[in-house]
Scaffold this motif. Structure first.
Motif, short mmCIF file in Angstrom:
data_model
loop_
_atom_site.label_atom_id
_atom_site.label_comp_id
_atom_site.label_asym_id
_atom_site.label_seq_id
_atom_site.Cartn_x
_atom_site.Cartn_y
_atom_site.Cartn_z
N UNK A 1 0.83 -1.22 0.00
CA UNK A 1 0.00 0.00 0.00
C UNK A 1 0.86 1.26 0.00
N UNK A 2 1.91 1.25 0.84
CA UNK A 2 2.81 2.40 0.89
C UNK A 2 3.50 2.63 -0.45
N UNK A 3 3.97 1.55 -1.06
CA UNK A 3 4.64 1.67 -2.35
C UNK A 3 3.66 2.11 -3.44
N UNK A 4 2.46 1.64 -3.35
CA UNK A 4 1.44 2.03 -4.33
C UNK A 4 1.16 3.53 -4.24
N UNK A 5 1.04 4.05 -3.01
CA UNK A 5 0.83 5.48 -2.82
C UNK A 5 2.03 6.28 -3.33
N UNK A 6 3.22 5.78 -3.04
CA UNK A 6 4.43 6.45 -3.50
C UNK A 6 4.51 6.45 -5.03
N UNK A 7 4.11 5.33 -5.65
CA UNK A 7 4.11 5.25 -7.12
C UNK A 7 3.10 6.24 -7.71
N UNK A 8 1.94 6.33 -7.08
CA UNK A 8 0.91 7.26 -7.56
C UNK A 8 1.42 8.70 -7.47
N UNK A 9 2.06 9.03 -6.35
CA UNK A 9 2.62 10.36 -6.18
C UNK A 9 3.69 10.64 -7.23
N UNK A 10 4.51 9.66 -7.50
CA UNK A 10 5.55 9.80 -8.51
C UNK A 10 4.95 10.01 -9.89
N UNK A 11 3.89 9.27 -10.19
CA UNK A 11 3.21 9.40 -11.49
C UNK A 11 2.64 10.81 -11.65
N UNK A 12 2.08 11.35 -10.57
CA UNK A 12 1.52 12.71 -10.62
C UNK A 12 2.61 13.75 -10.82
N UNK B 1 12.34 8.04 -10.50
CA UNK B 1 11.76 6.75 -10.91
C UNK B 1 12.76 5.62 -10.70
N UNK B 2 14.02 5.85 -11.04
CA UNK B 2 15.05 4.82 -10.83
C UNK B 2 15.23 4.52 -9.34
N UNK B 3 15.22 5.56 -8.53
CA UNK B 3 15.35 5.36 -7.08
C UNK B 3 14.15 4.57 -6.53
N UNK B 4 12.97 4.88 -7.06
CA UNK B 4 11.78 4.16 -6.63
C UNK B 4 11.87 2.68 -7.05
N UNK B 5 12.28 2.44 -8.29
CA UNK B 5 12.43 1.06 -8.77
C UNK B 5 13.42 0.29 -7.89
N UNK B 6 14.52 0.93 -7.54
CA UNK B 6 15.52 0.27 -6.68
C UNK B 6 14.91 -0.03 -5.31
N UNK B 7 14.17 0.90 -4.78
CA UNK B 7 13.50 0.69 -3.48
C UNK B 7 12.55 -0.50 -3.55
N UNK B 8 11.79 -0.59 -4.63
CA UNK B 8 10.85 -1.71 -4.81
C UNK B 8 11.62 -3.03 -4.86
N UNK B 9 12.71 -3.06 -5.62
CA UNK B 9 13.50 -4.30 -5.75
C UNK B 9 14.12 -4.71 -4.41
N UNK B 10 14.66 -3.76 -3.68
CA UNK B 10 15.26 -4.06 -2.38
C UNK B 10 14.18 -4.56 -1.41
N UNK B 11 13.04 -3.90 -1.43
CA UNK B 11 11.93 -4.31 -0.56
C UNK B 11 11.47 -5.72 -0.91
N UNK B 12 11.34 -6.01 -2.19
CA UNK B 12 10.91 -7.34 -2.62
C UNK B 12 11.93 -8.40 -2.16
N UNK B 13 13.20 -8.13 -2.35
CA UNK B 13 14.23 -9.10 -1.91
C UNK B 13 14.19 -9.29 -0.40
#
Length: 173
Positions: free
Chosen positions: A60-71, A85-97
């Motif tokens: 949910x937090x990442x989804x909100x952050x993605x929405x904010x980034x899209x805006x 966007x690259x920093x967000x992608x890295x954050x998502x990958x680190x979180x997933x791992x």
């Protein structure tokens, strides 16, 4: 039903549910129906539910952050947006791992508790073998056809519950 085989002193000592050189056991049932196994499964289901709730919260937090980034995309220069966007992608990958590692660790810990259980069960199963005059206990699921009379799963569960209880004092693996 317990039988006592009369005869020699050695035979009189063999008291058990059956007398057979081969016994079978359903090791999954042995674990899942024993007090020890039920406690462990309950504990790990609770830990799994906590991890699932944590994953949903993070999602949910990442989804909100993605929405904010899209805006922000429409109002930012492309190079600055790409950096975010690259920093967000890295954050998502680190979180997933990180979350995947937590799931793996939970599964490894559960398997470790199964090993503790089986190690604690071994002397009890050996005693059942001696009482039945058995040379081997086979996994029931590995057998194509057998008599239910040689299945000692229920007897083993009852003895494990008596000796080990819920295993809450067993050492961690």
């Amino acid at each position: 039903m317990w039988l006592c085989i009369a005869g020699s002193d050695a035979q009189a000592q063999r008291i058990g549910p059956i007398q057979s050189p081969i016994l079978t056991i359903d090791s999954e049932r042995l674990f899942s129906e024993s007090a020890f196994g039920q406690r462990v499964v309950s504990e790990f289901e609770e830990r799994g539910a906590e991890l699932a709730a944590e994953n949903r919260r993070i999602e949910e937090e990442l989804s909100l952050e993605e929405k904010d980034l899209t805006e922000k995309r429409a109002t930012m220069p492309a190079p600055e947006f790409r950096e975010l966007a690259d920093a967000f992608d890295e954050k998502v990958q680190v979180t997933r791992r990180t979350q995947d590692a937590k799931t793996r660790d939970l599964n490894v810990a559960l398997e470790g508790r199964r090993v503790v259980f089986l190690n604690a069960a071994a002397p009890i199963l050996e005693q059942l073998m001696r009482e039945a005059g058995a040379a081997v206990i086979l996994e029931r699921r590995s057998i194509f056809l057998s008599s239910n009379a040689i299945d000692v799963t229920r007897t083993a569960i009852d003895r494990l519950d008596t000796v080990l209880g819920d295993g809450s004092d067993a050492p961690e693996q």
